[in-house]
Design a protein around this motif. Sequence first.
Motif, PDB file in Angstrom:
ATOM      1  N   THR A   1       4.390 -11.487  -7.764  1.00 20.22           N
ATOM      2  CA  THR A   1       5.809 -11.551  -8.090  1.00 20.22           C
ATOM      3  C   THR A   1       6.640 -11.794  -6.835  1.00 20.22           C
ATOM      4  O   THR A   1       7.594 -12.548  -6.852  1.00 20.22           O
ATOM      5  CB  THR A   1       6.243 -10.228  -8.755  1.00 20.22           C
ATOM      6  OG1 THR A   1       5.340  -9.956  -9.803  1.00 20.22           O
ATOM      7  CG2 THR A   1       7.635 -10.322  -9.324  1.00 20.22           C
TER       8      THR A   1
ATOM      9  N   VAL B   1       0.858  -1.180   0.000  1.00 18.83           N
ATOM     10  CA  VAL B   1       0.000   0.000   0.000  1.00 18.83           C
ATOM     11  C   VAL B   1       0.893   1.228   0.000  1.00 18.83           C
ATOM     12  O   VAL B   1       1.158   1.810   1.024  1.00 18.83           O
ATOM     13  CB  VAL B   1      -0.904   0.039   1.246  1.00 18.83           C
ATOM     14  CG1 VAL B   1      -2.202   0.718   0.935  1.00 18.83           C
ATOM     15  CG2 VAL B   1      -1.155  -1.331   1.802  1.00 18.83           C
TER      16      VAL B   1
ATOM     17  N   LEU C   1      -3.208   6.057  -8.191  1.00 19.93           N
ATOM     18  CA  LEU C   1      -3.800   5.213  -9.215  1.00 19.93           C
ATOM     19  C   LEU C   1      -2.867   4.061  -9.516  1.00 19.93           C
ATOM     20  O   LEU C   1      -1.874   4.202 -10.187  1.00 19.93           O
ATOM     21  CB  LEU C   1      -4.039   6.032 -10.482  1.00 19.93           C
ATOM     22  CG  LEU C   1      -4.916   5.300 -11.476  1.00 19.93           C
ATOM     23  CD1 LEU C   1      -6.205   6.049 -11.663  1.00 19.93           C
ATOM     24  CD2 LEU C   1      -4.214   5.133 -12.788  1.00 19.93           C
ATOM     25  N   LEU C   2      -3.124   2.939  -8.924  1.00 18.33           N
ATOM     26  CA  LEU C   2      -2.376   1.747  -9.243  1.00 18.33           C
ATOM     27  C   LEU C   2      -3.453   0.724  -9.554  1.00 18.33           C
ATOM     28  O   LEU C   2      -4.094   0.213  -8.665  1.00 18.33           O
ATOM     29  CB  LEU C   2      -1.532   1.327  -8.039  1.00 18.33           C
ATOM     30  CG  LEU C   2      -0.494   0.231  -8.245  1.00 18.33           C
ATOM     31  CD1 LEU C   2       0.571   0.681  -9.217  1.00 18.33           C
ATOM     32  CD2 LEU C   2       0.149  -0.151  -6.935  1.00 18.33           C
ATOM     33  N   PRO C   3      -3.694   0.475 -10.830  1.00 23.12           N
ATOM     34  CA  PRO C   3      -4.816  -0.389 -11.166  1.00 23.12           C
ATOM     35  C   PRO C   3      -4.697  -1.745 -10.468  1.00 23.12           C
ATOM     36  O   PRO C   3      -3.591  -2.219 -10.210  1.00 23.12           O
ATOM     37  CB  PRO C   3      -4.702  -0.556 -12.670  1.00 23.12           C
ATOM     38  CG  PRO C   3      -3.824   0.517 -13.147  1.00 23.12           C
ATOM     39  CD  PRO C   3      -2.935   0.891 -12.009  1.00 23.12           C
ATOM     40  N   GLY C   4      -5.839  -2.322 -10.180  1.00 16.67           N
ATOM     41  CA  GLY C   4      -5.889  -3.591  -9.472  1.00 16.67           C
ATOM     42  C   GLY C   4      -4.919  -4.606 -10.038  1.00 16.67           C
ATOM     43  O   GLY C   4      -4.237  -5.317  -9.302  1.00 16.67           O
ATOM     44  N   ALA C   5      -4.816  -4.646 -11.364  1.00 23.13           N
ATOM     45  CA  ALA C   5      -3.974  -5.650 -12.004  1.00 23.13           C
ATOM     46  C   ALA C   5      -2.503  -5.448 -11.632  1.00 23.13           C
ATOM     47  O   ALA C   5      -1.797  -6.400 -11.310  1.00 23.13           O
ATOM     48  CB  ALA C   5      -4.151  -5.573 -13.508  1.00 23.13           C
ATOM     49  N   ALA C   6      -2.060  -4.180 -11.626  1.00 21.92           N
ATOM     50  CA  ALA C   6      -0.665  -3.883 -11.310  1.00 21.92           C
ATOM     51  C   ALA C   6      -0.368  -4.289  -9.874  1.00 21.92           C
ATOM     52  O   ALA C   6       0.678  -4.846  -9.555  1.00 21.92           O
ATOM     53  CB  ALA C   6      -0.395  -2.391 -11.491  1.00 21.92           C
ATOM     54  N   HIS C   7      -1.338  -4.041  -9.028  1.00 24.07           N
ATOM     55  CA  HIS C   7      -1.227  -4.309  -7.621  1.00 24.07           C
ATOM     56  C   HIS C   7      -1.099  -5.809  -7.375  1.00 24.07           C
ATOM     57  O   HIS C   7      -0.229  -6.285  -6.647  1.00 24.07           O
ATOM     58  CB  HIS C   7      -2.499  -3.760  -6.990  1.00 24.07           C
ATOM     59  CG  HIS C   7      -2.464  -3.722  -5.525  1.00 24.07           C
ATOM     60  ND1 HIS C   7      -3.272  -4.497  -4.759  1.00 24.07           N
ATOM     61  CD2 HIS C   7      -1.708  -3.015  -4.687  1.00 24.07           C
ATOM     62  CE1 HIS C   7      -3.019  -4.259  -3.489  1.00 24.07           C
ATOM     63  NE2 HIS C   7      -2.086  -3.354  -3.420  1.00 24.07           N
TER      64      HIS C   7
ATOM     65  N   ARG D   1      -0.167  -8.062  -9.449  1.00 22.56           N
ATOM     66  CA  ARG D   1       1.044  -8.617 -10.009  1.00 22.56           C
ATOM     67  C   ARG D   1       2.211  -8.452  -9.037  1.00 22.56           C
ATOM     68  O   ARG D   1       3.036  -9.350  -8.879  1.00 22.56           O
ATOM     69  CB  ARG D   1       1.364  -7.929 -11.336  1.00 22.56           C
ATOM     70  CG  ARG D   1       2.431  -8.650 -12.074  1.00 22.56           C
ATOM     71  CD  ARG D   1       2.736  -8.066 -13.420  1.00 22.56           C
ATOM     72  NE  ARG D   1       4.133  -8.313 -13.724  1.00 22.56           N
ATOM     73  CZ  ARG D   1       4.612  -9.478 -14.096  1.00 22.56           C
ATOM     74  NH1 ARG D   1       3.815 -10.504 -14.221  1.00 22.56           N
ATOM     75  NH2 ARG D   1       5.894  -9.628 -14.344  1.00 22.56           N
TER      76      ARG D   1
ATOM     77  N   VAL E   1       0.633   6.683  -3.892  1.00 22.03           N
ATOM     78  CA  VAL E   1       0.063   6.271  -5.169  1.00 22.03           C
ATOM     79  C   VAL E   1      -1.442   6.464  -5.161  1.00 22.03           C
ATOM     80  O   VAL E   1      -2.127   6.024  -4.259  1.00 22.03           O
ATOM     81  CB  VAL E   1       0.366   4.795  -5.452  1.00 22.03           C
ATOM     82  CG1 VAL E   1      -0.305   4.353  -6.731  1.00 22.03           C
ATOM     83  CG2 VAL E   1       1.843   4.585  -5.540  1.00 22.03           C
TER      84      VAL E   1
END
Lengths: 318, 537
Positions: free
Chosen positions: A54, A36, A42-48, A50, A40
Amino acid sequence: MTRVVLLALGRLALLAAAVALLAFTLPRALPGSPLVAPEVLLLPGAAHQRLQETYGLRRPWHRQLVDYASRLARLDLGTSLVTHRPVREMLRERLGWTALLVGVAWSAAAVVGSALGTLAAVRSSSGAVRGLVGVCVVVASAPEFAVAMVLILAFSVWLPVFPAGGVPWASAGPGGLWERLVEVTRYATLPAAALAASALPGFALTSRSLLAAVLAEPFVLAAQARGLPGWRVLAHAWRPALAPFLTWAGLRLVTLVTGAAAVERVFNYPGLGSLLFDAVVQRDYPVIEGVFLVGSWSVLVAAALLEVVARAVDPRLR
Amino acid sequence: MAAAAHRGVPLLPPAAPAALRRAAWVVLLWWCVAAVPASARVPLVRIAWWQDVGFPTPFAFSTTGPGGVVRTTLLYDTLVWKNEQGLVPWLAEGYRVSPDGTTYVFRLRRGVRWHDGRPLTAHDVAFTFAYYRKHPFAWADVGVVKQVEVRDRETVVVRLREPHAPFLENVAGVAPIVPKHVWRWVDSPERFQDLRAAVGSGPYRLVEYRPEAGQYRFVAWEGYFRGPPLVQEVRYVVVPLARQVLAVQSGEVDLAMTLAPEAAAAFRGHPYLRVLTTEPLSCGRLVFNLNHPLAGQKRFRQAVAHAVDVSGLAQLVTRGAGIPGNPGVVPPQDPYYTPRVRRYAHDPSRARALLRELGYEDRDGDGWVEAADGSRLVVEVMTSAPRETEPVLQQLARVGVDARAMVVDPATRAQLASEGRFTLLYTTHVGAGGDPDYLRTWFSGQEANRFAAGSALQHPEFLRLARQQARETDPARRRKWVERLQQLLAEELPTLVLFYRPFFWIYDSRKFTPVSTRGGLLNGIPLVENKLAFLAR
């Protein structure tokens, strides 16, 4: 003797393991999470998602601990969650800068400080020396960052001789080794001076009191009575004072590394201290672990070495 | 931007011998360089930023703050871009939208080259969107893109899942196009960090990056499609915010930032240092936890709004530079702003009356309001900026609310906020600008960091309109929905905006003129190193 060495090594290994466990636990005990990022928006759900996958950040802590231990066994310090670069690389970039800063500051403070201390011990009745001791007490009580700010004000703002922070450019500056050395010196002078200035009074006061105690011993009087020149008398006097002085200097080296963190922040100097600071702010666990481990392990090794040196210089310790 | 798809004419016939093509390219480059008189070119501009922002590819930059994403814009280009007035064509010289708003046909500029000399084609654009689906770009959500087709080398067709009004500004204007030939084999793009990875089509090439010192060297890309940049080299250096004014004053850097209006005012009449004030896109606000038994009550939130004197606060906290917060969230200079929202005058007696309706009043005459059982009303305000929060606490105390600061570091605040473990929280951030879709993402829990989990507004009309405005292709109708959203936000008050503040950028006007982008760079970022500042206009 072998048994002593083995025992010492075993103790060292145990301590190193304990430190490694602490390095894993402490950052995770902090509130906040690398997942968190505070700024930030705007960190789209997908980026988050990943990021979590990772780095396995959602796995149970005991699994993470096993991963960590197996990584360490392979001498792999992991990858930063923020820069995505190997922690080892990040440490390597900074180790030299911190070593330069702390090394120069520590040696300068030790040499100049013990010289001043010797002077103060020998001429304890002179008014100038008493004044000097007073100044030392004041400076010793000032934190490193305060000294740093005074130096910036004096030598970058009022009398702009040195840059107020940063480091020289690697490739954009003049090419030769000599020019590069000059540039590095220009940038490192103020941070090193700040750190040395904050350490110097301690060295002076410690060597003064150690030496003053020895100078009162009968063997010093005997040496003087035999007509030995002053410097030989001092050399004799320093011999018994050296072991406690070295122990003290070793401990001071450790605290100097901590103090360097503050100086690095003020001068925006790329050392381990500022790396640790940023890593804590961003909860970058692998980097916190890396700095912690390298810092603590080098202290352990340094302490062990100093013990060896102290035994070598003082036969009473053997 | 009228547009009609057409077949491109290659620069030279593909059959031309490689050597001839290379020679032609050299001549073209030389011509580009020669077109700008040497004397007009500035050798170097140095920009101060307060931290390292990571490796400047779209996958590795640091997402802490906007510095990282802005730096990538010098290396990479987007389909459209923004100047002081708004959107302008960029890699796409034109586009056409289908009447239902779900299909965009972009006609790419011809002759655009990557930094390694290869041509940028529609294949790169299609690859980029496909790649972002697997390896998300942190600053734009490409989830709305269903499919990207290559019609020919210069024409690309983007099909959306549904009409998406913010698509041009928030996706096409933000997502950097990356070269297929560099990334197609890369599985962990965030770890691919060497100079080969930084091949873009933007006005600058990365020639050096020193992570430990946060130093970046960008050198002009002479083959840039808009002509070679006027500034030959742009460098970034790390200078703590507190020392930036001093750094620009002493000539250490050519662009620095300050929040202090008095520091900016000191440069009035300076022979060459000028100040650019950006739109106030940074806001300070109180966020209410809507799931909290007390903060979840609208009357309590309205009582707080009446208790807090936003005008005085804006003056105090921003030292006169800021403008008072708008309960409708959108700042007044924004084209979507509407003044027709519920206003909360500074009225302590009204605040007390609302608290009384909730069962809180001063029962024992000690100045603090208590519940029926005599327990004092204590409200915790979570903050990482205690000095800015203090005046709010004092104003709440004046209506008898014992508000106490819970001071935590930003990471802890973000964590507790995302878990909904707070009553009120104080935050400042940029982003209040650009396409108004942020009203949807901020208050419908769309952001991954769930910036404040508790502040997602569970209001059926709000959620319906938030979605509707994003799908609305008719500008007039969209404006109507966005205005209604502002009215609902002012009525429901999931957040109380206290102030909007501008950033002051001090720069060396002999070297370049920074640009204040309409609605902020990308989406609401008040940074001024828009690539246009370095190009011939």
